[in-house]
Design an enzyme around this catalytic site. Structure first.
Site, PDB file in Angstrom:
ATOM      1  N   ASN A   1      -2.761  -5.942  13.017  1.00 48.96           N
ATOM      2  CA  ASN A   1      -4.107  -5.405  13.233  1.00 48.96           C
ATOM      3  C   ASN A   1      -4.849  -6.131  14.353  1.00 48.96           C
ATOM      4  O   ASN A   1      -6.057  -6.347  14.276  1.00 48.96           O
ATOM      5  CB  ASN A   1      -4.915  -5.373  11.921  1.00 48.96           C
ATOM      6  CG  ASN A   1      -4.381  -4.303  10.986  1.00 48.96           C
ATOM      7  OD1 ASN A   1      -4.066  -3.198  11.421  1.00 48.96           O
ATOM      8  ND2 ASN A   1      -4.247  -4.624   9.705  1.00 48.96           N
TER       9      ASN A   1
ATOM     10  N   HIS B   1      -7.188 -11.163  -0.571  1.00 48.46           N
ATOM     11  CA  HIS B   1      -6.430 -10.773   0.632  1.00 48.46           C
ATOM     12  C   HIS B   1      -7.148 -11.341   1.857  1.00 48.46           C
ATOM     13  O   HIS B   1      -8.193 -10.838   2.262  1.00 48.46           O
ATOM     14  CB  HIS B   1      -6.363  -9.251   0.700  1.00 48.46           C
ATOM     15  CG  HIS B   1      -5.373  -8.698   1.674  1.00 48.46           C
ATOM     16  ND1 HIS B   1      -4.724  -9.468   2.625  1.00 48.46           N
ATOM     17  CD2 HIS B   1      -4.905  -7.430   1.853  1.00 48.46           C
ATOM     18  CE1 HIS B   1      -3.918  -8.693   3.334  1.00 48.46           C
ATOM     19  NE2 HIS B   1      -4.002  -7.467   2.894  1.00 48.46           N
TER      20      HIS B   1
ATOM     21  N   THR C   1       0.854  -1.189   0.000  1.00 47.19           N
ATOM     22  CA  THR C   1       0.000   0.000   0.000  1.00 47.19           C
ATOM     23  C   THR C   1       0.886   1.235   0.000  1.00 47.19           C
ATOM     24  O   THR C   1       1.799   1.360   0.821  1.00 47.19           O
ATOM     25  CB  THR C   1      -0.907  -0.022   1.254  1.00 47.19           C
ATOM     26  OG1 THR C   1      -1.848  -1.072   1.085  1.00 47.19           O
ATOM     27  CG2 THR C   1      -1.634   1.292   1.445  1.00 47.19           C
TER      28      THR C   1
ATOM     29  N   TYR D   1      -7.518  -8.253   8.166  1.00 45.49           N
ATOM     30  CA  TYR D   1      -8.613  -7.593   7.457  1.00 45.49           C
ATOM     31  C   TYR D   1      -9.845  -8.520   7.426  1.00 45.49           C
ATOM     32  O   TYR D   1      -9.872  -9.544   8.100  1.00 45.49           O
ATOM     33  CB  TYR D   1      -8.144  -7.127   6.071  1.00 45.49           C
ATOM     34  CG  TYR D   1      -7.051  -6.083   6.195  1.00 45.49           C
ATOM     35  CD1 TYR D   1      -7.311  -4.865   6.827  1.00 45.49           C
ATOM     36  CD2 TYR D   1      -5.760  -6.327   5.767  1.00 45.49           C
ATOM     37  CE1 TYR D   1      -6.309  -3.917   7.005  1.00 45.49           C
ATOM     38  CE2 TYR D   1      -4.754  -5.376   5.943  1.00 45.49           C
ATOM     39  CZ  TYR D   1      -5.028  -4.177   6.558  1.00 45.49           C
ATOM     40  OH  TYR D   1      -4.040  -3.232   6.744  1.00 45.49           O
TER      41      TYR D   1
HETATM   42  C1  LIG Z   1       4.553   0.077   3.073  1.00 42.68           C
HETATM   43  C2  LIG Z   1       3.953  -1.281   3.167  1.00 42.68           C
HETATM   44  C3  LIG Z   1       2.690  -1.508   2.660  1.00 42.68           C
HETATM   45  C4  LIG Z   1       2.121  -2.774   2.687  1.00 42.68           C
HETATM   46  N1  LIG Z   1       0.904  -2.986   2.104  1.00 42.68           N
HETATM   47  C5  LIG Z   1       0.388  -4.223   2.028  1.00 42.68           C
HETATM   48  C6  LIG Z   1      -0.805  -4.476   1.287  1.00 42.68           C
HETATM   49  O1  LIG Z   1      -1.384  -3.575   0.675  1.00 42.68           O
HETATM   50  N2  LIG Z   1      -1.271  -5.751   1.271  1.00 42.68           N
HETATM   51  C7  LIG Z   1      -0.648  -6.782   1.936  1.00 42.68           C
HETATM   52  O2  LIG Z   1      -1.109  -7.915   1.882  1.00 42.68           O
HETATM   53  N3  LIG Z   1       0.509  -6.561   2.610  1.00 42.68           N
HETATM   54  C8  LIG Z   1       1.040  -5.336   2.654  1.00 42.68           C
HETATM   55  N4  LIG Z   1       2.238  -5.124   3.288  1.00 42.68           N
HETATM   56  C9  LIG Z   1       3.005  -6.285   3.790  1.00 42.68           C
HETATM   57  C10 LIG Z   1       3.995  -6.752   2.701  1.00 42.68           C
HETATM   58  O3  LIG Z   1       3.316  -7.261   1.576  1.00 42.68           O
HETATM   59  C11 LIG Z   1       4.940  -7.835   3.230  1.00 42.68           C
HETATM   60  O4  LIG Z   1       4.167  -8.899   3.715  1.00 42.68           O
HETATM   61  C12 LIG Z   1       5.853  -7.340   4.333  1.00 42.68           C
HETATM   62  O5  LIG Z   1       6.461  -6.114   3.993  1.00 42.68           O
HETATM   63  C13 LIG Z   1       6.943  -8.376   4.651  1.00 42.68           C
HETATM   64  O6  LIG Z   1       7.738  -8.622   3.493  1.00 42.68           O
HETATM   65  P1  LIG Z   1       9.211  -7.982   3.354  1.00 42.68           P
HETATM   66  O7  LIG Z   1       9.952  -8.381   4.614  1.00 42.68           O
HETATM   67  O8  LIG Z   1       9.801  -8.572   2.126  1.00 42.68           O
HETATM   68  O9  LIG Z   1       9.029  -6.493   3.298  1.00 42.68           O
HETATM   69  C14 LIG Z   1       2.816  -3.849   3.299  1.00 42.68           C
HETATM   70  C15 LIG Z   1       4.085  -3.623   3.850  1.00 42.68           C
HETATM   71  C16 LIG Z   1       4.647  -2.366   3.778  1.00 42.68           C
HETATM   72  C17 LIG Z   1       6.044  -2.159   4.322  1.00 42.68           C
END
Ligand SMILES: Cc1cc2nc3c(=O)[nH]c(=O)nc-3n(C[C@H](O)[C@H](O)[C@H](O)COP(=O)(O)O)c2cc1C
Length: 371
Positions: free
Chosen positions: A243, A183, A33, A188
């Site tokens: 959440n 999702h 997001t 959520y």
């Molecule tokens: C800025 C930001 C926005 C995110 N938005 C979403 C989202 O819209 N939908 C979702 O399922 N997860 C969202 N996440 C979680 C990420 O998809 C991911 O699960 C999380 O960052 C862990 O992966 P990483 O360690 O590779 O960053 C978001 C994470 C971050 C940092």
């Protein structure tokens, strides 16, 4: 990210079949997001540029995208239910396809993680049960606000809710997406039904495991009917408390849920392993390999992956697809950097994550300095 690059890359950079698609590699860009949609939740040319810059990922999963006005819980997020949103997303899908990528739309209903300011006519957010999330605030257009006690959805409202997922799926198809991701993670709406801490219903959608998973199963059935199971994935976060959510027996809950998704023939199961953005062992002893065994499609692993861990997981056959989130923000060419062992840019500063325009979004350079 680690700076240790394994000499051997397993098959991370080889093509892989996913339903009717051939992905150019096994690296996936996670849903992120960024709260940068234009008015009305409509993506624009800037969003198209952002995604196209990252199209060397084998697959992009979009930022979470509202399936209906009621599903919205964050300011400036995009939707996928109106003709204007479909036209906006068409800019994105065309740009990603022109750059050789594939892109799925993440279908989102936030449930209780919202605020009346983000709802039509100031309505209360809805959930499985009237249980307030604690320690979580809503991101509204006027700043962070306390989330109220939600309204429990009536049983007779659920068919309309399920229909809104089918409508969003048809919109995603019309917008040129390669598929959709349901999702069902991060606390959520679907997660609120699935997990015992947020679901105290006494109708057919609460109580037993089968009942708590009923909304997920009905949504997945409707979404696959609206398109095709080989165009549909699902995202779970079985051991994430994001959440303010928990479950009395996550192994059983998510074992059952993923088995149902396998029965419906979904093309992939995307699993956040551990606490989202946190430790990978948030519930010690949870067996992710059992989930993988219960699912016949592709298994996509996410959360805190390093390149070395991704290679190791492929070598040990612990996942089919490896999904990276935060590193993709500041490294539009993450795949090329991993392939060549080039250093990664540091993670984008948190104040750039949500909201704003091009700065901190489309202005991160590639390794060669080009933007
Ligand atoms: C800025 C930001 C926005 C995110 N938005 C979403 C989202 O819209 N939908 C979702 O399922 N997860 C969202 N996440 C979680 C990420 O998809 C991911 O699960 C999380 O960052 C862990 O992966 P990483 O360690 O590779 O960053 C978001 C994470 C971050 C940092």
């Amino acid at each position: 990210m680690d700076t240790h690059y394994p000499a051997e890359t397993a098959d991370l950079f080889e093509t892989v079949r996913m339903g009717p698609m051939t992905l150019s590699n096994r690296i996936v860009m996670a849903p992120l997001t960024r709260s940068r949609a234009a008015a009305g939740g409509v993506p624009d040319a800037m969003n198209a540029r952002y995604y196209a810059q990252r199209a060397s990922a084998g697959l992009i999963v979009t930022e979470a995208t509202n399936i209906s006005p009621q599903g919205r819980g964050y300011a400036f997020t995009p939707g996928i239910f109106s003709p204007a949103q479909v036209a906006g997303w068409r800019l994105v899908t065309d740009a990603v396809h022109a750059a050789g990528g594939h892109i799925m739309c993440q279908l989102w209903h936030v449930g209780r993680i919202s605020h009346p300011d983000l709802q039509v006519d100031g309505a209360l957010p809805v959930s499985a049960s009237a249980i307030q999330p604690l320690g979580v605030q809503a991101f509204t257009e006027t700043g962070m606000q306390t989330i109220p006690i939600p309204r429990a959805l009536r049983t007779d409202e659920i068919p309309g809710l399920v229909a809104s997922y089918a409508h969003a799926t048809r919109c995603a198809r019309a917008a040129g997406f390669d598929g959709v991701e349901i999702h069902a993670a991060n606390g959520y709406l679907i997660d609120q039904f699935l997990r015992s801490s947020t679901n105290t219903r006494t109708d057919a959608y609460g109580g037993s495991l089968e009942n708590r998973a009923r909304l997920l199963v009905e949504v997945a059935q409707a979404v696959t009917d609206a398109w095709s199971a080989d165009r549909v994935g699902v995202r779970f976060g079985p051991t994430s408390a994001a959440n303010d959510i928990a479950d009395a027996d996550p192994q059983a809950t998510f074992g059952y849920a993923i088995t149902q998704m396998s029965r419906l023939g979904l093309v992939y199961a995307h699993v956040i392993e551990g606490q989202t953005q946190g430790p990978r062992d948030s519930i010690p002893g949870f067996d992710f390999t059992a989930l993988r065994r219960a699912f016949s499609g592709l298994y996509m692993a996410n959360n805190g992956l390093t390149f070395a861990l991704a290679v190791k997981m492929r070598r040990e056959n612990l996942a089919d697809l490896l999904c990276f989130g935060r590193p993709f923000m500041a490294n539009p060419d993450l795949v090329e950097r991993l392939r060549t062992g080039a250093p990664l840019a540091p993670l984008a500063a948190k104040e750039l994550w949500y909201g704003g325009r091009a700065h901190g979004y489309t202005d991160f350079p590639r390794r060669d300095g080009s933007v």
